[in-house]
Design a protein around this motif. Structure first.
Motif, PDB file in Angstrom:
ATOM      1  N   ALA A 108       0.850  -1.206   0.000  1.00 53.47           N
ATOM      2  CA  ALA A 108       0.000   0.000   0.000  1.00 53.47           C
ATOM      3  C   ALA A 108       0.879   1.248   0.000  1.00 53.47           C
ATOM      4  N   GLN A 109       1.881   1.251   0.847  1.00 52.93           N
ATOM      5  CA  GLN A 109       2.727   2.441   0.981  1.00 52.93           C
ATOM      6  C   GLN A 109       3.564   2.692  -0.275  1.00 52.93           C
ATOM      7  N   THR A 110       3.953   1.632  -0.952  1.00 57.58           N
ATOM      8  CA  THR A 110       4.689   1.803  -2.214  1.00 57.58           C
ATOM      9  C   THR A 110       3.835   2.580  -3.216  1.00 57.58           C
ATOM     10  N   VAL A 111       2.575   2.166  -3.347  1.00 61.73           N
ATOM     11  CA  VAL A 111       1.687   2.839  -4.307  1.00 61.73           C
ATOM     12  C   VAL A 111       1.329   4.245  -3.829  1.00 61.73           C
ATOM     13  N   ILE A 112       1.039   4.389  -2.550  1.00 61.72           N
ATOM     14  CA  ILE A 112       0.696   5.720  -2.018  1.00 61.72           C
ATOM     15  C   ILE A 112       1.845   6.696  -2.263  1.00 61.72           C
ATOM     16  N   GLU A 113       3.053   6.274  -1.954  1.00 63.83           N
ATOM     17  CA  GLU A 113       4.200   7.184  -2.080  1.00 63.83           C
ATOM     18  C   GLU A 113       4.526   7.483  -3.551  1.00 63.83           C
ATOM     19  N   ALA A 114       4.327   6.487  -4.419  1.00 65.68           N
ATOM     20  CA  ALA A 114       4.520   6.741  -5.857  1.00 65.68           C
ATOM     21  C   ALA A 114       3.451   7.706  -6.369  1.00 65.68           C
ATOM     22  N   ALA A 115       2.233   7.578  -5.858  1.00 67.44           N
ATOM     23  CA  ALA A 115       1.147   8.499  -6.250  1.00 67.44           C
ATOM     24  C   ALA A 115       1.476   9.919  -5.793  1.00 67.44           C
ATOM     25  N   ILE A 116       1.940  10.055  -4.571  1.00 71.59           N
ATOM     26  CA  ILE A 116       2.312  11.384  -4.052  1.00 71.59           C
ATOM     27  C   ILE A 116       3.421  11.981  -4.921  1.00 71.59           C
ATOM     28  N   GLU A 137      -9.061  -3.244  14.024  1.00 68.41           N
ATOM     29  CA  GLU A 137      -7.987  -3.346  13.026  1.00 68.41           C
ATOM     30  C   GLU A 137      -8.087  -2.216  12.009  1.00 68.41           C
ATOM     31  N   ALA A 138      -9.323  -1.909  11.592  1.00 72.56           N
ATOM     32  CA  ALA A 138      -9.526  -0.803  10.641  1.00 72.56           C
ATOM     33  C   ALA A 138      -9.107   0.524  11.270  1.00 72.56           C
ATOM     34  N   GLN A 139      -9.432   0.701  12.542  1.00 68.25           N
ATOM     35  CA  GLN A 139      -9.039   1.939  13.233  1.00 68.25           C
ATOM     36  C   GLN A 139      -7.519   2.072  13.300  1.00 68.25           C
ATOM     37  N   ALA A 140      -6.862   0.955  13.612  1.00 73.68           N
ATOM     38  CA  ALA A 140      -5.390   0.980  13.706  1.00 73.68           C
ATOM     39  C   ALA A 140      -4.782   1.308  12.341  1.00 73.68           C
ATOM     40  N   PHE A 141      -5.368   0.731  11.302  1.00 76.98           N
ATOM     41  CA  PHE A 141      -4.869   0.968   9.949  1.00 76.98           C
ATOM     42  C   PHE A 141      -5.019   2.444   9.553  1.00 76.98           C
ATOM     43  N   PHE A 142      -6.223   2.981   9.711  1.00 74.32           N
ATOM     44  CA  PHE A 142      -6.439   4.366   9.273  1.00 74.32           C
ATOM     45  C   PHE A 142      -5.709   5.376  10.162  1.00 74.32           C
ATOM     46  N   THR A 143      -5.500   5.029  11.419  1.00 72.07           N
ATOM     47  CA  THR A 143      -4.689   5.882  12.288  1.00 72.07           C
ATOM     48  C   THR A 143      -3.267   5.969  11.735  1.00 72.07           C
ATOM     49  N   HIS A 144      -2.738   4.831  11.357  1.00 71.17           N
ATOM     50  CA  HIS A 144      -1.388   4.780  10.779  1.00 71.17           C
ATOM     51  C   HIS A 144      -1.313   5.610   9.483  1.00 71.17           C
ATOM     52  N   ALA A 146      -3.355   7.982   8.387  1.00 81.79           N
ATOM     53  CA  ALA A 146      -3.615   9.415   8.616  1.00 81.79           C
ATOM     54  C   ALA A 146      -2.393  10.098   9.222  1.00 81.79           C
ATOM     55  N   LYS A 147      -1.713   9.412  10.149  1.00 82.20           N
ATOM     56  CA  LYS A 147      -0.515  10.010  10.760  1.00 82.20           C
ATOM     57  C   LYS A 147       0.585  10.180   9.729  1.00 82.20           C
ATOM     58  N   ARG A 148       0.703   9.202   8.851  1.00 82.40           N
ATOM     59  CA  ARG A 148       1.803   9.209   7.883  1.00 82.40           C
ATOM     60  C   ARG A 148       1.535  10.129   6.693  1.00 82.40           C
ATOM     61  N   LYS A 182     -14.615   9.471  13.137  1.00 80.70           N
ATOM     62  CA  LYS A 182     -14.115  10.067  14.378  1.00 80.70           C
ATOM     63  C   LYS A 182     -12.632   9.732  14.571  1.00 80.70           C
ATOM     64  N   THR A 183     -12.273   8.489  14.307  1.00 80.39           N
ATOM     65  CA  THR A 183     -10.880   8.040  14.442  1.00 80.39           C
ATOM     66  C   THR A 183      -9.967   8.830  13.510  1.00 80.39           C
ATOM     67  N   ILE A 184     -10.355   8.936  12.248  1.00 81.12           N
ATOM     68  CA  ILE A 184      -9.515   9.638  11.260  1.00 81.12           C
ATOM     69  C   ILE A 184      -9.438  11.129  11.580  1.00 81.12           C
ATOM     70  N   ARG A 185     -10.566  11.708  11.964  1.00 81.88           N
ATOM     71  CA  ARG A 185     -10.618  13.159  12.192  1.00 81.88           C
ATOM     72  C   ARG A 185      -9.810  13.607  13.412  1.00 81.88           C
ATOM     73  N   GLN A 186      -9.503  12.679  14.315  1.00 82.25           N
ATOM     74  CA  GLN A 186      -8.637  13.040  15.442  1.00 82.25           C
ATOM     75  C   GLN A 186      -7.237  13.386  14.947  1.00 82.25           C
ATOM     76  N   ILE A 187      -6.893  12.864  13.769  1.00 85.00           N
ATOM     77  CA  ILE A 187      -5.543  13.081  13.235  1.00 85.00           C
ATOM     78  C   ILE A 187      -5.580  14.003  12.014  1.00 85.00           C
ATOM     79  N   ASP A 188      -6.492  13.711  11.101  1.00 87.13           N
ATOM     80  CA  ASP A 188      -6.588  14.463   9.857  1.00 87.13           C
ATOM     81  C   ASP A 188      -7.940  15.167   9.811  1.00 87.13           C
ATOM     82  N   PRO A 189      -7.935  16.492   9.972  1.00 83.60           N
ATOM     83  CA  PRO A 189      -9.215  17.205  10.083  1.00 83.60           C
ATOM     84  C   PRO A 189      -9.959  17.416   8.770  1.00 83.60           C
ATOM     85  N   ASP A 190      -9.312  17.156   7.639  1.00 79.63           N
ATOM     86  CA  ASP A 190      -9.932  17.690   6.421  1.00 79.63           C
ATOM     87  C   ASP A 190      -9.978  16.788   5.182  1.00 79.63           C
ATOM     88  N   ASN A 191      -9.080  15.823   5.006  1.00 76.12           N
ATOM     89  CA  ASN A 191      -9.080  15.083   3.720  1.00 76.12           C
ATOM     90  C   ASN A 191     -10.396  14.326   3.527  1.00 76.12           C
TER      91      ASN A 191
END
Ligand code: MG
Length: 326
Positions: A108-116, A137-144, A146-148, A182-191
């Protein structure tokens, strides 16, 4: 002499200016996306409709995980002229992120970073039909994620690919979505955040009757497979749009709902007309060489992009034409 030098300098600056304007990436052009009414709008407030491909399930050992490469993304950016790509992080069955966290995350990160790096938008999709079973598990994933990446304009979260027809919007899907938002918005307020809808993301009418309140930049998934889903699904979509629900076609196929069977070009064109009319963004399923007609690539196509016409299937050629000309 001086005048002519001044003239050449002006011409030079002008040419550089023009070529820079043309060389703009989708993210340079549109910047931070947000939802305004029933549309995605860009940094200038203009309605923005993007097109691109969806990667296949990322599950380890399924065979299509091999396409999660920088080279594939480069080809979608440069040759297909995609504005957006979708990472389908397998979140159920063998080899999923629940069983091989490291492998799926790495892909996932390979594609995300290539897209960026290519200035593309990228949907990060929790690819499950029963996401409510694995909320932690979904919360842990999206927290990761969103932080990154939540500080970039590129990232779009898709929290639940396709809930089943028996999974109720009001009792299960909407409450799940509220927890994830709610989980995502604690880290990323807008995307942007995409919420899945009932019956493999076809019953957007149910979401329109009871949408999520008090949150901004929320979109609702509308999926279709052109050889199966026709006017009866568009009617639900029309209903939702009339009620002001912002939709995104985060996955569509030109074939039947199984991912196989007849490539329905006429129905695909009809759907693209619909997407154009309503300014919807859409992503085609799938970056794959599996032996089924939804696969864009023929068996043995390179994992690293650079494909030629003869590497593409019928549905792959159709997808490329649509995306390139969107
Ligand atoms: Mg952000």
């Amino acid at each position: 002499m001086r005048i002519s030098r001044l003239f050449s300098l002006t011409l030079f600056v002008w040419i550089i200016g023009i070529s820079t304007a043309y060389a703009q990436t989708p993210v340079q052009k549109h910047g931070d996306l947000r939802v305004s009414g029933k549309h995605i709008v860009d940094k200038n407030g203009a309605v923005t409709s993007l097109a691109g491909p969806s990667f296949f399930w990322s599950n380890t050992g399924w065979g299509q995980d091999r396409f999660y490469t920088r080279g594939a993304v480069n080809t979608f950016a440069k040759d297909w002229k995609a504005g957006i790509v979708r990472v389908a992080v397998g979140a159920q069955n063998d080899g999923s992120i629940l069983k091989d966290r490291r492998g799926n995350l790495k892909r996932a990160q390979t594609v995300i970073e290539a897209a960026i790096d290519n200035g593309l938008y990228v949907i990060v999709d929790w690819h499950s039909h029963q996401a409510e079973r694995d909320v932690k598990e979904a919360q842990a994933f999206f927290t990761h994620i969103a932080k990154r990446y939540g500080h970039t304009p590129n990232i779009i979260y898709e929290i639940y690919n396709e809930p089943l027809d028996t999974t109720d919007w009001n009792r299960v899907i909407k409450p799940y979505a509220e927890v994830m938002i709610k989980t995502i918005r604690q880290i990323d307020p807008d995307n942007l955040i995409i919420v899945g809808t009932q019956s493999w993301a076809t019953e957007v009418d149910k979401a329109a009757d009871n949408p999520i309140r008090g949150q901004k930049n929320i979109l609702y998934a509308l999926h279709f497979y052109a050889a199966t889903h026709k006017e009866f699904v568009r009617e639900k979509a029309e209903y939702a749009i009339k009620k002001g629900l912002p939709l995104i076609i985060s996955e569509w196929g030109s074939v039947t709902y199984s991912g196989d069977g007849f490539v329905d070009i006429d129905s695909s064109i009809e759907w693209m007309r619909f997407a154009k009319k309503h300014g919807l963004t859409h992503l085609n399923w799938a970056v794959s060489d599996k032996d089924e007609t939804a696969s864009m690539l023929k068996p043995g196509a390179s994992s690293h992009g650079g494909w030629r016409e003869q590497d593409l299937t019928i549905s792959g050629r159709l997808a490329r034409e649509i995306i390139r000309n969107w």
